[in-house]
Design an enzyme around this catalytic site. Sequence first.
Site, PDB file in Angstrom:
ATOM      1  N   CYS A 151       0.861  -1.193   0.000  1.00 49.37           N
ATOM      2  CA  CYS A 151       0.000   0.000   0.000  1.00 49.37           C
ATOM      3  C   CYS A 151       0.895   1.240   0.000  1.00 49.37           C
ATOM      4  O   CYS A 151       0.640   2.229  -0.692  1.00 49.37           O
ATOM      5  CB  CYS A 151      -0.888   0.045   1.236  1.00 49.37           C
ATOM      6  SG  CYS A 151      -1.754  -1.490   1.617  1.00 49.37           S
ATOM      7  N   CYS A 198       2.333   3.212  -3.218  1.00 57.23           N
ATOM      8  CA  CYS A 198       1.597   4.305  -3.868  1.00 57.23           C
ATOM      9  C   CYS A 198       1.140   5.351  -2.866  1.00 57.23           C
ATOM     10  O   CYS A 198       1.153   6.545  -3.152  1.00 57.23           O
ATOM     11  CB  CYS A 198       0.359   3.769  -4.586  1.00 57.23           C
ATOM     12  SG  CYS A 198       0.738   2.627  -5.918  1.00 57.23           S
ATOM     13  N   HIS A 199       0.733   4.918  -1.674  1.00 59.60           N
ATOM     14  CA  HIS A 199       0.080   5.825  -0.729  1.00 59.60           C
ATOM     15  C   HIS A 199       1.002   6.375   0.332  1.00 59.60           C
ATOM     16  O   HIS A 199       0.567   7.170   1.172  1.00 59.60           O
ATOM     17  CB  HIS A 199      -1.100   5.127  -0.050  1.00 59.60           C
ATOM     18  CG  HIS A 199      -2.222   4.801  -0.980  1.00 59.60           C
ATOM     19  ND1 HIS A 199      -3.019   5.770  -1.551  1.00 59.60           N
ATOM     20  CD2 HIS A 199      -2.673   3.610  -1.445  1.00 59.60           C
ATOM     21  CE1 HIS A 199      -3.924   5.179  -2.322  1.00 59.60           C
ATOM     22  NE2 HIS A 199      -3.739   3.871  -2.278  1.00 59.60           N
ATOM     23  N   CYS A 210     -34.125  -2.386  12.834  1.00 57.73           N
ATOM     24  CA  CYS A 210     -33.021  -1.645  13.451  1.00 57.73           C
ATOM     25  C   CYS A 210     -33.615  -0.556  14.347  1.00 57.73           C
ATOM     26  O   CYS A 210     -33.164  -0.330  15.467  1.00 57.73           O
ATOM     27  CB  CYS A 210     -32.144  -0.979  12.389  1.00 57.73           C
ATOM     28  SG  CYS A 210     -31.706  -2.023  10.999  1.00 57.73           S
ATOM     29  N   ARG A 257     -21.437  -6.827  12.090  1.00 55.86           N
ATOM     30  CA  ARG A 257     -22.382  -6.369  13.107  1.00 55.86           C
ATOM     31  C   ARG A 257     -23.805  -6.329  12.549  1.00 55.86           C
ATOM     32  O   ARG A 257     -24.752  -6.735  13.218  1.00 55.86           O
ATOM     33  CB  ARG A 257     -21.981  -4.988  13.625  1.00 55.86           C
ATOM     34  CG  ARG A 257     -22.636  -4.649  14.928  1.00 55.86           C
ATOM     35  CD  ARG A 257     -22.222  -5.611  16.021  1.00 55.86           C
ATOM     36  NE  ARG A 257     -23.227  -5.644  17.081  1.00 55.86           N
ATOM     37  CZ  ARG A 257     -24.004  -6.681  17.344  1.00 55.86           C
ATOM     38  NH1 ARG A 257     -23.896  -7.780  16.645  1.00 55.86           N
ATOM     39  NH2 ARG A 257     -24.887  -6.635  18.315  1.00 55.86           N
ATOM     40  N   CYS A 298     -26.741  -8.600  14.188  1.00 54.96           N
ATOM     41  CA  CYS A 298     -27.996  -8.049  14.690  1.00 54.96           C
ATOM     42  C   CYS A 298     -29.179  -8.698  13.993  1.00 54.96           C
ATOM     43  O   CYS A 298     -30.181  -9.045  14.622  1.00 54.96           O
ATOM     44  CB  CYS A 298     -28.050  -6.534  14.449  1.00 54.96           C
ATOM     45  SG  CYS A 298     -27.358  -5.554  15.791  1.00 54.96           S
TER      46      CYS A 298
END
Lengths: 154, 286, 108
Positions: free
Chosen positions: B100, B103-104, B202, B243, B247
Amino acid sequence: MHPSTNLGRRRLLGTAAAAATAAFFGTSGRVFAAMEDVDKAIADFGGGAEAADGTITLTTPEIAENGNSVPVAFSVESPMTEESHVESVMILAADNPSAGVATFHFTPRSGEAKASTRMRLARTQDVVAVAKMSDGSLHRASANVKVTIGGCGG
Amino acid sequence: MNRFPLSVSAVAGALVALTSLAVLAEPADDTLLIDGEIEMTTRTESVEGHPLPEVISGWHYRTEDTRVLEQDTFDNPGMLGVEAGEEIWNTVDGTMGKSCASCHDDASESMAGVGASYPKWDAANGKPTNIEQRINHCRVENMGAEPYAFDKGGQKPLTAYVKHQSLGQPLALDLSEGDMQTWRDKGEELYYRRTGQLDLSCATCHEKYNGKNIRADHLSQGNVNGFPTYRLKQSDLVSLHNRFRGCIRDTRAEMPAAFSDELMALEVYTTWRSQGLSIETPAVRQ
Amino acid sequence: MAAKPRVKVPKSVAAGDVITIKSLISHKMESGQRKDGDGNPIPRDIINHFAAAFDGEEFFSVDIDPAVSANPYLEFSVRVDEAGTFTFTWTDDAGEVITHEQDIALKS
C-alpha cells in the site's frame, strides 16, 4: 464515579451462564469450580496458613459489561523491603470451569505490590485474591462480579 | 421475511417493553478525550431530516470500565489490530511487487480524512463502495494481489488502520454523487423494516428504545462511527457488516451477505444517521 | 507465536521513583474449553507466563491461566534506581518465548 446504569440489569440477572462466555467455556454439563476448589488452591498456595481478611484490596466491577474481558486489580499494603514484602498474589474465580486466573510474583524491586489484568468470567461469581507475604502470612479479599447476558443473545 | 402470528410479535414487543419499564438509563455524562489531547465529538446535533434531535456515540452507553479503555491508545486493545494493519500497509503483496505504501506513502497523510468520507459513490460499478471494497479493488487492480474474503486476511486490521487515520474527524456523507440519495433512501426503508421471528427492525432497538436495556445490554443509537470496533465479547475487531449480520441473525431473520446491495444500502443510511460524530476507530464496545 | 507485544514505560524517571508499566500482547488465549463446529474440543493454546527483568535481574512475573482474557493486558510497578534496560518475556504453551526490550533513563 459516574452514575451507573445498574438498576435494570440487577433485576435481569440470574446466575445463568452468559450465553457468549458459556459458549467460550464449553457447553452445559461441564462441572464448574466451586468454593472447595478455591479453598484447596489457597491451601496449596499458602502451605495451610490461615488467610486473614484485609491488607489486600481487590478491585473489580460490580457488573461486568462482558464476561470475556473483566478488569481486575489489586493492591497490597507492604513496605516492599527485603525484610518485609509481598511474595505472591493469587487470583481465583470461584465459579469458572477452573478456578485459577493468574498468580503474580513480586520482589522488593517491584516497589509496590499491585497489578492489574483482564480476565474471563463464565458466570456471576466471587473473585478471590490471596496475598502471601515474606513472613508466610496470608491475606485475602473477595468481590462478587455479576456477569450478564446481553442484547438479543448476540 | 417470515410473518408470524400477532401473538409472537406481541410477546417480542412486550419483552422489550418490560425490560424498558425496569430502567430509563441515560447515556453516561462523560467526555472522550483520547490520550489527553484528541477531542472527540461524541454528541452533536443531528443532520437535517434526522428523526432524532441529537446523535450520540455508542461510547456513552457503555460502563465506565469499557469507556476508559478507549481514552488511551495504549490501553485500547483495538490498537493491536491497527498496528497489524500498519504492518500490512508496509508489506509487499501480489504479483506487481507493491505494498500500500508504494503508492500511498505515509498513511497518516494520504489517508487523513479518507475514513470519514466513506461510503462513496463508485461510478464504475454504479453503486456505493466502502473502505473494505476499496482495499480489495486496489489489491486486485494495482497490486496483482488476491482480494480479501469477508472479515478474512488483512481486511479488518487494514480497514481499521485506514479509518484510524481519521480519528477525531466528523463522519460526513456526500449524497450528491451518483445515485447515493437513492441508496440512502433504500437503506432507510430497510432500517425501519421489521424482520425475523422476533419481528424487530433496526429502529425498534436503536431509535425507539435507545437508552433502555434489552436484557442487560444498554441500547445505543446504533451509530457506525467506530467501526471496525474492538468488541469485548469477541476480544477482536468486529466489522460493520459483521455487526449488521449479527444483529439481523439475532432477530432470527435470514442474514444478507456482507457487501450485498442490502447491506451497502444500510451502510449508506446508517452513515447518514451518524454524521457529525467523530471517527473513533477502533472504538471499544461490549 | 505470531503475537506482537506493546509495552508502555516512561522514557525517564527520577532515581527511586516507583513507576507503572503497562503491557499488552496480541494473542487468542485459546482456553481449551471451546469446541469447533463439529463438536471437537479446540486445543488449549495460551501465553502461560510473563516475566519482567531489569538489567537481567527478574523483578516481577506472572503465571497465567486460561481465564486471562485474549490479548492479555498486564499492569505492574517497579522502582527505578538507575538507568538501564528492561527485558520483558512472554512464554506460550509450546515453550516459545517473545522478548521485548526497553531502555529507561534517569532525569537529569
